[in-house]
Enzyme design. Structure first.
Site, short mmCIF file in Angstrom:
data_model
loop_
_atom_site.label_atom_id
_atom_site.label_comp_id
_atom_site.label_asym_id
_atom_site.label_seq_id
_atom_site.Cartn_x
_atom_site.Cartn_y
_atom_site.Cartn_z
N ASP A 1 0.85 -1.19 0.00
CA ASP A 1 0.00 0.00 0.00
C ASP A 1 0.89 1.25 0.00
O ASP A 1 2.02 1.21 0.52
CB ASP A 1 -0.85 -0.04 1.29
CG ASP A 1 -2.11 0.81 1.26
OD1 ASP A 1 -2.12 1.84 0.58
OD2 ASP A 1 -3.07 0.42 1.95
N ASP B 1 -3.13 1.40 -4.97
CA ASP B 1 -2.21 2.54 -4.91
C ASP B 1 -0.80 2.17 -4.44
O ASP B 1 0.09 3.04 -4.39
CB ASP B 1 -2.81 3.71 -4.10
CG ASP B 1 -2.96 3.45 -2.62
OD1 ASP B 1 -2.13 2.74 -2.03
OD2 ASP B 1 -3.93 4.00 -2.03
N HIS C 1 -11.39 3.71 5.37
CA HIS C 1 -10.42 2.78 4.76
C HIS C 1 -9.00 3.02 5.31
O HIS C 1 -8.12 2.21 5.07
CB HIS C 1 -10.44 2.85 3.22
CG HIS C 1 -9.94 4.12 2.61
ND1 HIS C 1 -9.67 4.24 1.26
CD2 HIS C 1 -9.67 5.34 3.14
CE1 HIS C 1 -9.25 5.47 1.01
NE2 HIS C 1 -9.25 6.16 2.12
#
Ligand code: DIR
Ligand code: MN
Ligand code: MN
Ligand code: MN
Length: 307
Positions: free
Chosen positions: A124, A229, A141
């Site tokens: 991440d 991402d 999140h």
């Protein structure tokens, strides 16, 4: 091996709508067929249905969609536990990263019953280690890691945690956007973090192999949580929270190939894909290809060296 696709169309944990289409984008990109071609038995369990919405409020006025996220977490913990009990490899198709509030505790509970500690590889740009008290965006999140580590701030807010993950069993890679409260939490918890600067200097393979050695010696189960991402936005534009300077195509595939060789991975989240932001499906296809590498696709049709 046996694989289950479990759709988790959660999107209220993020600021940009679109993640609810994630599971169907993976299906459209042919995930089940690709894994079947690799010799796996694949069952698509469809999408999980959210649990009943309960009344809840929080002092932090920034927090939004709390009741919605809690209802998802309730349903996903059980769904993850069941899928991990039924097949070798449940694959959770997000949906935003709030789904890990349910999936990680669910697979941790299954692992614990088999006498195995759960390890988590968190791929991440973000460490997602906020609590509902520390988040400034209010996007939940950003909270799954703090929750499944059993940090304070969740009592009476998220579902009571049945099985926590030990902070020393978590390894983060690709990190390059960290809020001040998250920095403090990472230090306090002692989580192993390989940020992009460390990866630039040392590469991913040595720290990854060291982590896998620890999983193997502990006879642990290993959950991989892959946020779109993590990847550089030039190769993976379909995410609401792009951060420049992410993992390259080959860094990402090498991680997946190395994980495959290890034989240690027991579950996977594919999160934050926002098909509304994609460019002719290329991010969805890349995520499917990464999953294929994790499940055995190789360049050469011969065994890779063991180490
Ligand atoms: C930021 C961004 N730390 C927040 N987090 C994201 O909103 O708490 N996580 N995008 O994936
Ligand atoms: Mn299992
Ligand atoms: Mn994330
Ligand atoms: Mn992220």
């Amino acid at each position: 091996m046996s694989c289950a696709l479990v759709g988790a169309p959660v999107q209220s944990g993020s600021a940009t709508p679109g993640c609810l289409m994630g599971p169907d984008a993976y299906r459209t990109a042919g995930l089940a067929e690709v894994l079947q071609t690799l010799g796996h038995r694949v069952t698509d369990r469809g999408n999980v249905a959210q649990a009943e919405i309960k009344d809840l409020t929080h002092d932090n006025a920034a927090v939004h969609h709390l009741t919605d996220i809690v209802a998802w977490a309730d349903a996903l913990e059980g769904a993850a536990y069941e899928a991990a009990s039924a097949v070798d490899m449940p694959i959770f198709l997000g949906g935003d990263h709030a789904l890990a509030i349910g999936t990680v505790p669910g697979v941790a509970r299954h692992a614990a019953e088999a006498g195995k500690p759960l390890f988590v590889l968190w791929l991440d740009a973000h460490p997602d280690i906020h609590t509902p008290d520390t988040t400034t965006s209010g996007n939940l999140h950003g909270t799954p890691v703090a929750y499944f580590l059993g940090m304070d701030g969740f009592d009476g807010v998220y579902p009571a945690l049945k099985t926590r993950v030990a902070p020393e069993n978590v390894c983060m890679m690709g990190i390059r956007s960290v809020d001040p409260a998250e920095n403090a939490a990472l230090t306090a918890q002692g989580v192993e973090v390989h940020d992009m600067r460390a990866i630039d200097e040392h590469g991913i393979i040595k720290p990854l192999r060291a982590f896998l050695d620890r999983v193997r010696s502990a006879d642990g189960a290993l959950h991989v949580s892959l946020d779109v991402d993590f990847l550089d936005p030039t190769i993976a534009p379909a995410v609401g929270t792009t951060v420049p300077g992410g993992a390259t195509f080959r860094e990402a595939h090498l991680i997946m190939e190395t994980l495959c060789d290890s034989g240690l991975v027991t579950s996977l989240d594919m999160v934050e894909l926002n098909p509304f932001l994609d460019d002719r499906g290329r991010t969805a296809k890349l995520m499917v290809d990464l999953c294929a590498s994790l499940l055995g696709r190789t360049v050469l049709d011969r065994p890779t060296r063991s180490f």
